[in-house]
Design an enzyme around this catalytic site. Structure first.
Site, PDB file in Angstrom:
ATOM      1  N   CYS A 263       0.806  -1.240   0.000  1.00  8.90           N
ATOM      2  CA  CYS A 263       0.000   0.000   0.000  1.00  8.90           C
ATOM      3  C   CYS A 263       0.834   1.285   0.000  1.00  8.90           C
ATOM      4  O   CYS A 263       0.352   2.335  -0.441  1.00  8.90           O
ATOM      5  CB  CYS A 263      -0.965  -0.018   1.175  1.00  8.90           C
ATOM      6  SG  CYS A 263      -0.228  -0.499   2.736  1.00  8.90           S
TER       7      CYS A 263
ATOM      8  N   HIS B 122      -2.147   6.936   2.918  1.00  8.16           N
ATOM      9  CA  HIS B 122      -0.697   6.981   3.142  1.00  8.16           C
ATOM     10  C   HIS B 122      -0.112   8.197   2.414  1.00  8.16           C
ATOM     11  O   HIS B 122      -0.351   8.397   1.214  1.00  8.16           O
ATOM     12  CB  HIS B 122      -0.019   5.730   2.578  1.00  8.16           C
ATOM     13  CG  HIS B 122      -0.262   4.483   3.373  1.00  8.16           C
ATOM     14  ND1 HIS B 122      -0.921   4.447   4.576  1.00  8.16           N
ATOM     15  CD2 HIS B 122       0.110   3.189   3.122  1.00  8.16           C
ATOM     16  CE1 HIS B 122      -0.954   3.206   5.031  1.00  8.16           C
ATOM     17  NE2 HIS B 122      -0.349   2.418   4.173  1.00  8.16           N
TER      18      HIS B 122
HETATM   19  P1  NAP Z   1      -6.896 -10.281   8.182  1.00  4.94           P
HETATM   20  O1  NAP Z   1      -7.906  -9.268   8.550  1.00  4.94           O
HETATM   21  O2  NAP Z   1      -6.137 -10.962   9.270  1.00  4.94           O
HETATM   22  O3  NAP Z   1      -7.641 -11.414   7.292  1.00  4.94           O
HETATM   23  C1  NAP Z   1      -7.011 -12.606   6.922  1.00  4.94           C
HETATM   24  C2  NAP Z   1      -7.946 -13.515   6.135  1.00  4.94           C
HETATM   25  O4  NAP Z   1      -7.251 -14.749   5.896  1.00  4.94           O
HETATM   26  C3  NAP Z   1      -9.245 -13.861   6.882  1.00  4.94           C
HETATM   27  O5  NAP Z   1     -10.309 -13.963   5.961  1.00  4.94           O
HETATM   28  C4  NAP Z   1      -8.935 -15.250   7.452  1.00  4.94           C
HETATM   29  O6  NAP Z   1     -10.090 -16.063   7.637  1.00  4.94           O
HETATM   30  C5  NAP Z   1      -8.080 -15.836   6.352  1.00  4.94           C
HETATM   31  N1  NAP Z   1      -7.267 -16.929   6.859  1.00  4.94           N
HETATM   32  C6  NAP Z   1      -6.414 -16.908   7.912  1.00  4.94           C
HETATM   33  N2  NAP Z   1      -5.873 -18.145   8.076  1.00  4.94           N
HETATM   34  C7  NAP Z   1      -6.403 -18.940   7.127  1.00  4.94           C
HETATM   35  C8  NAP Z   1      -6.249 -20.312   6.786  1.00  4.94           C
HETATM   36  N3  NAP Z   1      -5.421 -21.120   7.466  1.00  4.94           N
HETATM   37  N4  NAP Z   1      -6.935 -20.799   5.735  1.00  4.94           N
HETATM   38  C9  NAP Z   1      -7.771 -20.011   5.033  1.00  4.94           C
HETATM   39  N5  NAP Z   1      -7.977 -18.695   5.319  1.00  4.94           N
HETATM   40  C10 NAP Z   1      -7.286 -18.167   6.346  1.00  4.94           C
HETATM   41  O7  NAP Z   1      -5.803  -9.686   7.193  1.00  4.94           O
HETATM   42  P2  NAP Z   1      -5.887  -8.372   6.247  1.00  4.94           P
HETATM   43  O8  NAP Z   1      -5.458  -7.183   6.989  1.00  4.94           O
HETATM   44  O9  NAP Z   1      -7.209  -8.373   5.560  1.00  4.94           O
HETATM   45  O10 NAP Z   1      -4.740  -8.691   5.175  1.00  4.94           O
HETATM   46  C11 NAP Z   1      -4.894  -9.708   4.178  1.00  4.94           C
HETATM   47  C12 NAP Z   1      -3.716  -9.722   3.274  1.00  4.94           C
HETATM   48  O11 NAP Z   1      -3.617  -8.495   2.578  1.00  4.94           O
HETATM   49  C13 NAP Z   1      -2.381  -9.913   3.997  1.00  4.94           C
HETATM   50  O12 NAP Z   1      -1.558 -10.717   3.198  1.00  4.94           O
HETATM   51  C14 NAP Z   1      -1.834  -8.500   4.120  1.00  4.94           C
HETATM   52  O13 NAP Z   1      -0.447  -8.486   4.181  1.00  4.94           O
HETATM   53  C15 NAP Z   1      -2.335  -7.881   2.826  1.00  4.94           C
HETATM   54  N6  NAP Z   1      -2.541  -6.408   2.882  1.00  4.94           N
HETATM   55  C16 NAP Z   1      -3.232  -5.815   3.885  1.00  4.94           C
HETATM   56  C17 NAP Z   1      -3.464  -4.452   3.863  1.00  4.94           C
HETATM   57  C18 NAP Z   1      -4.264  -3.767   4.915  1.00  4.94           C
HETATM   58  O14 NAP Z   1      -4.519  -2.568   4.754  1.00  4.94           O
HETATM   59  N7  NAP Z   1      -4.715  -4.446   5.979  1.00  4.94           N
HETATM   60  C19 NAP Z   1      -3.002  -3.683   2.800  1.00  4.94           C
HETATM   61  C20 NAP Z   1      -2.316  -4.313   1.780  1.00  4.94           C
HETATM   62  C21 NAP Z   1      -2.092  -5.671   1.841  1.00  4.94           C
HETATM   63  P3  NAP Z   1     -10.773 -16.286   9.105  1.00  4.94           P
HETATM   64  O15 NAP Z   1     -11.567 -15.044   9.392  1.00  4.94           O
HETATM   65  O16 NAP Z   1     -11.627 -17.471   8.864  1.00  4.94           O
HETATM   66  O17 NAP Z   1      -9.659 -16.517  10.057  1.00  4.94           O
END
Ligand code: NAP
Length: 348
Positions: free
Chosen positions: A148, A240
């Site tokens: 991001c 950002h």
């Molecule tokens: P998050 O809120 O922790 O969500 C993670 C997701 O992955 C949830 O749907 C979770 O499902 C699923 N998950 C976790 N363990 C799993 C498993 N063993 N098998 C299948 N599904 C699983 O994370 P996030 O902040 O949305 O980020 C997601 C990705 O985007 C990451 O790789 C992060 O680095 C990237 N990212 C995030 C942002 C941001 O602004 N947050 C920006 C750019 C990139 P459950 O609910 O069932 O656990």
């Protein structure tokens, strides 16, 4: 026109929710499937996910039951917001099974045969996909979007690439929403600045070189410019900000740079992709803009805003850039990538 059914891997998470919101009412794509961990599988979406965005979860998601993130029932096209600890194996399993995975996770971004796509900058990097198929033996494919903060830096620099960028120093002021939910504890961030975001500086440096690199036959040659990033978390909710000092081989004038910002237009604008901002990089003449609270959400959060262009006593020029981290830096970026692939026949 019949819409293309799409699914979301990691649909219950923070970025997954942004995908749901961004795809609601999309003219090409229709949400048909939601995948998450076995903790959520089998539950109605509204029971599996605590909705963190404004309002309620859209009906397009609320009506669906979450499934296990395994190939089987999922549609051909999947957006991925998987937790990075599991994204490598899960995204690969779907690509192997013939799915197109348009991923927001970091896991495959730097793989040599995976496009790290910003449609305004490197649409031609999609030409690496035949090599991906050949090397991996996958029926499907993986395409990624950048981190991001990288997207804000590269969008700000894209109009200036024509002047031969040789060195870049970029300092970020990153919103708390970039750390997901619940993210940074309020006691750490309120009235404070945290001068460390794990692995963020390395990601910004190498991703920028790959994105702004050039595609040649069977490889993406990175930009040779040196990039130095300083990353800081600040008490801002969304948006950002990146301050940028840059050196050029062609020594452009202020008028050259302003003209480059003002006239910048690229493939998504020419193709009139549904999520493409009309003017992808917008120069703001006010001395105190862009600002995250006032500007990040303009143009549906899909444009980059730049301002404060002035001479740099160390390099040549310096300026500020701003972008919406969870829209242009996450869900919106991946949806724009899929729109470009659809326009180029790569989702057929
Ligand atoms: P998050 O809120 O922790 O969500 C993670 C997701 O992955 C949830 O749907 C979770 O499902 C699923 N998950 C976790 N363990 C799993 C498993 N063993 N098998 C299948 N599904 C699983 O994370 P996030 O902040 O949305 O980020 C997601 C990705 O985007 C990451 O790789 C992060 O680095 C990237 N990212 C995030 C942002 C941001 O602004 N947050 C920006 C750019 C990139 P459950 O609910 O069932 O656990």
């Amino acid at each position: 026109m019949t819409k293309i059914p799409v699914g979301i891997l990691g649909a219950t998470g923070m970025v997954g929710q942004h995908f749901i919101k961004f795809l609601d009412g999309h003219p090409l794509f229709e949400l048909a499937w939601l995948g998450a961990s076995e903790r959520s599988a089998g539950k109605k979406y509204t029971d599996a996910a605590k909705w963190h965005l404004g309002g309620r979860a859209p009906e397009s998601a609320a009506r669906l039951t979450v499934e296990d993130a395994k190939p089987g029932n999922a549609p051909q096209i999947l957006f991925s917001a998987m937790d990075a600890s599991v994204a490598t194996e899960i995204e690969q399993a779907f690509a192997k099974a013939g799915h197109t995975v348009v991923s927001n996770s970091r896991n495959h971004r730097m793989d040599a045969d995976v496009p790290l796509l910003v449609p305004e900058i490197n649409a031609d990097h999609l030409n690496i996909l035949p090599l991906q198929k050949q090397l991996r033996g996958w029926k499907g494919q993986i395409v990624t979007n950048p981190n991001c903060s990288t997207i804000v830096l590269t969008m700000g620099l894209a109009p200036l690439a024509q002047f031969g960028i040789t060195r870049i120093v970029a300092t970020t002021l990153q919103a708390v929403s970039g750390a997901g939910y619940p993210g940074v504890p309020s006691m750490d961030i309120l009235g404070n600045v945290i001068p460390y975001i794990g692995n963020e500086e390395e990601k910004m440096q190498e991703e920028t070189q790959k994105i702004m690199g050039s595609f040649a036959v069977d490889r993406i040659a990175p930009l040779t410019a040196r990039v130095s990033a300083h990353c800081n978390r600040v008490a801002v909710v969304d948006g950002h900000t990146v301050t940028i000092s840059v050196e050029f081989s062609a020594k452009p004038t202020e008028a050259d740079i302003r003209n480059a910002f003002d006239t910048f237009s690229a493939v998504p604008q020419q193709l009139n992709l549904p999520s493409a901002p009309k003017q992808p990089v917008q120069y703001m003449v006010e001395a105190d803009r862009p600002q995250p609270r006032k500007d990040a959400e303009r143009d549906r959060g899909m444009a980059a805003f730049v301002g404060r262009l002035r001479p740099c006593p160390v390099f040549d020029w310096k300026f500020v850039a701003l972008g919406h981290n969870t829209i242009r830096g996450a869900a919106g970026a991946a949806v724009l990538n899929a729109e470009l692939m659809q326009a180029q026949g790569l989702l057929d």
